[in-house]
Design a protein around this motif. Sequence first.
Motif, PDB file in Angstrom:
ATOM      1  N   GLY A  73       0.778  -1.235   0.000  1.00 36.87           N
ATOM      2  CA  GLY A  73       0.000   0.000   0.000  1.00 36.87           C
ATOM      3  C   GLY A  73       0.804   1.277   0.000  1.00 36.87           C
ATOM      4  N   VAL A  74       2.111   1.192   0.065  1.00 35.55           N
ATOM      5  CA  VAL A  74       2.940   2.402   0.092  1.00 35.55           C
ATOM      6  C   VAL A  74       3.046   3.007  -1.306  1.00 35.55           C
ATOM      7  N   ARG A  75       3.475   2.204  -2.276  1.00 35.04           N
ATOM      8  CA  ARG A  75       3.600   2.711  -3.648  1.00 35.04           C
ATOM      9  C   ARG A  75       2.255   3.165  -4.196  1.00 35.04           C
ATOM     10  N   SER A  76       1.219   2.380  -3.930  1.00 34.21           N
ATOM     11  CA  SER A  76      -0.096   2.742  -4.469  1.00 34.21           C
ATOM     12  C   SER A  76      -0.599   4.053  -3.869  1.00 34.21           C
ATOM     13  N   ALA A  77      -0.290   4.329  -2.609  1.00 33.56           N
ATOM     14  CA  ALA A  77      -0.681   5.600  -2.002  1.00 33.56           C
ATOM     15  C   ALA A  77       0.033   6.757  -2.690  1.00 33.56           C
ATOM     16  N   HIS A  78       1.314   6.591  -2.991  1.00 30.99           N
ATOM     17  CA  HIS A  78       2.066   7.623  -3.715  1.00 30.99           C
ATOM     18  C   HIS A  78       1.484   7.834  -5.107  1.00 30.99           C
ATOM     19  N   VAL A  79       1.175   6.732  -5.783  1.00 31.39           N
ATOM     20  CA  VAL A  79       0.625   6.818  -7.134  1.00 31.39           C
ATOM     21  C   VAL A  79      -0.753   7.479  -7.108  1.00 31.39           C
ATOM     22  N   ALA A  80      -1.593   7.102  -6.170  1.00 36.04           N
ATOM     23  CA  ALA A  80      -2.928   7.698  -6.077  1.00 36.04           C
ATOM     24  C   ALA A  80      -2.830   9.204  -5.841  1.00 36.04           C
ATOM     25  N   ALA A  81      -1.937   9.626  -4.965  1.00 36.13           N
ATOM     26  CA  ALA A  81      -1.750  11.060  -4.709  1.00 36.13           C
ATOM     27  C   ALA A  81      -1.242  11.763  -5.966  1.00 36.13           C
ATOM     28  N   TYR A  82      -0.316  11.128  -6.670  1.00 35.03           N
ATOM     29  CA  TYR A  82       0.216  11.676  -7.916  1.00 35.03           C
ATOM     30  C   TYR A  82      -0.889  11.843  -8.958  1.00 35.03           C
ATOM     31  N   LEU A  83      -1.728  10.816  -9.112  1.00 29.32           N
ATOM     32  CA  LEU A  83      -2.814  10.880 -10.091  1.00 29.32           C
ATOM     33  C   LEU A  83      -3.824  11.961  -9.715  1.00 29.32           C
ATOM     34  N   ALA A  84      -4.110  12.099  -8.437  1.00 28.62           N
ATOM     35  CA  ALA A  84      -5.038  13.152  -8.001  1.00 28.62           C
ATOM     36  C   ALA A  84      -4.468  14.530  -8.335  1.00 28.62           C
ATOM     37  N   ARG A  85      -3.166  14.724  -8.100  1.00 26.37           N
ATOM     38  CA  ARG A  85      -2.524  16.000  -8.440  1.00 26.37           C
ATOM     39  C   ARG A  85      -2.496  16.220  -9.953  1.00 26.37           C
ATOM     40  N   ALA A  86      -2.444  15.115 -10.717  1.00 20.29           N
ATOM     41  CA  ALA A  86      -2.393  15.205 -12.183  1.00 20.29           C
ATOM     42  C   ALA A  86      -3.774  15.471 -12.785  1.00 20.29           C
ATOM     43  N   GLY A  87      -4.804  15.529 -11.941  1.00 18.80           N
ATOM     44  CA  GLY A  87      -6.117  15.896 -12.426  1.00 18.80           C
ATOM     45  C   GLY A  87      -7.108  14.765 -12.607  1.00 18.80           C
ATOM     46  N   PHE A  88      -6.738  13.561 -12.225  1.00 19.17           N
ATOM     47  CA  PHE A  88      -7.697  12.455 -12.299  1.00 19.17           C
ATOM     48  C   PHE A  88      -8.711  12.640 -11.167  1.00 19.17           C
ATOM     49  N   ASP A  89     -10.001  12.556 -11.529  1.00 16.37           N
ATOM     50  CA  ASP A  89     -11.063  12.918 -10.595  1.00 16.37           C
ATOM     51  C   ASP A  89     -11.325  11.898  -9.493  1.00 16.37           C
ATOM     52  N   GLU A  90     -11.372  10.636  -9.859  1.00 16.23           N
ATOM     53  CA  GLU A  90     -11.775   9.618  -8.888  1.00 16.23           C
ATOM     54  C   GLU A  90     -10.672   8.575  -8.755  1.00 16.23           C
ATOM     55  N   VAL A  91      -9.838   8.752  -7.738  1.00 13.71           N
ATOM     56  CA  VAL A  91      -8.685   7.886  -7.514  1.00 13.71           C
ATOM     57  C   VAL A  91      -8.784   7.301  -6.108  1.00 13.71           C
ATOM     58  N   TRP A  92      -8.546   6.008  -6.018  1.00 18.09           N
ATOM     59  CA  TRP A  92      -8.628   5.284  -4.752  1.00 18.09           C
ATOM     60  C   TRP A  92      -7.346   4.501  -4.531  1.00 18.09           C
ATOM     61  N   ASP A  93      -6.953   4.373  -3.274  1.00 17.42           N
ATOM     62  CA  ASP A  93      -5.794   3.577  -2.886  1.00 17.42           C
ATOM     63  C   ASP A  93      -6.282   2.409  -2.036  1.00 17.42           C
ATOM     64  N   VAL A  94      -5.768   1.212  -2.307  1.00 17.24           N
ATOM     65  CA  VAL A  94      -6.122   0.035  -1.513  1.00 17.24           C
ATOM     66  C   VAL A  94      -5.138  -0.073  -0.346  1.00 17.24           C
ATOM     67  N   ILE A  95      -5.650   0.129   0.847  1.00 21.82           N
ATOM     68  CA  ILE A  95      -4.830   0.088   2.064  1.00 21.82           C
ATOM     69  C   ILE A  95      -4.314  -1.342   2.286  1.00 21.82           C
ATOM     70  N   GLY A  96      -3.025  -1.467   2.473  1.00 27.57           N
ATOM     71  CA  GLY A  96      -2.435  -2.781   2.754  1.00 27.57           C
ATOM     72  C   GLY A  96      -2.104  -3.599   1.530  1.00 27.57           C
ATOM     73  N   GLY A  97      -2.569  -3.150   0.365  1.00 21.16           N
ATOM     74  CA  GLY A  97      -2.214  -3.783  -0.898  1.00 21.16           C
ATOM     75  C   GLY A  97      -2.606  -5.247  -1.028  1.00 21.16           C
ATOM     76  N   ILE A  98      -1.908  -5.901  -1.927  1.00 21.78           N
ATOM     77  CA  ILE A  98      -2.222  -7.291  -2.234  1.00 21.78           C
ATOM     78  C   ILE A  98      -1.896  -8.207  -1.054  1.00 21.78           C
ATOM     79  N   ASP A  99      -0.981  -7.775  -0.203  1.00 15.67           N
ATOM     80  CA  ASP A  99      -0.667  -8.580   0.980  1.00 15.67           C
ATOM     81  C   ASP A  99      -1.880  -8.633   1.920  1.00 15.67           C
ATOM     82  N   ALA A 100      -2.549  -7.516   2.099  1.00 18.76           N
ATOM     83  CA  ALA A 100      -3.765  -7.494   2.924  1.00 18.76           C
ATOM     84  C   ALA A 100      -4.857  -8.338   2.269  1.00 18.76           C
ATOM     85  N   TRP A 101      -4.939  -8.287   0.942  1.00 19.73           N
ATOM     86  CA  TRP A 101      -5.930  -9.108   0.230  1.00 19.73           C
ATOM     87  C   TRP A 101      -5.674 -10.590   0.516  1.00 19.73           C
ATOM     88  N   SER A 102      -4.406 -10.991   0.454  1.00 17.72           N
ATOM     89  CA  SER A 102      -4.052 -12.391   0.726  1.00 17.72           C
ATOM     90  C   SER A 102      -4.402 -12.795   2.156  1.00 17.72           C
TER      91      SER A 102
END
Length: 112
Positions: A73-102
């Motif tokens: 969830g660390v990289r995805s949080a950075h990417v989600a913040a980056y996309l939001a700053r880049a103007g993407f309207d609806e961006v979500w980050d999955v907390i804990g990532g695929i490890d939490a899913w497992s």
Amino acid sequence: MMNRLRVTELQDFLQAHAAQPPVLLDVREPWELQRAALRLPGTRALDIPMQELPARLNELPDDAPIVCLCHHGVRSAHVAAYLARAGFDEVWDVIGGIDAWSQEIDPTLPRY
């Protein structure tokens, strides 16, 4: 604006957005995807390693929710913040990532 989802909320989120299926953006490296890839019905999977994202922004739709995923969830949080700053309207980050899913949803998905 960046929003956050727990893995336990992801299925409900996907159902709520069935009319406009989200993009599940996995920002892990190819070797990580080989170990454990998450493919969910009701999403369009898009695999773009985090470092390649600035050069590949044109591959992302601007009319669908984007759900970002990585290992913990660390990289995805950075990417989600980056996309939001880049103007993407609806961006979500999955907390804990695929490890939490497992751990919380699908123990058959390999952990690494």
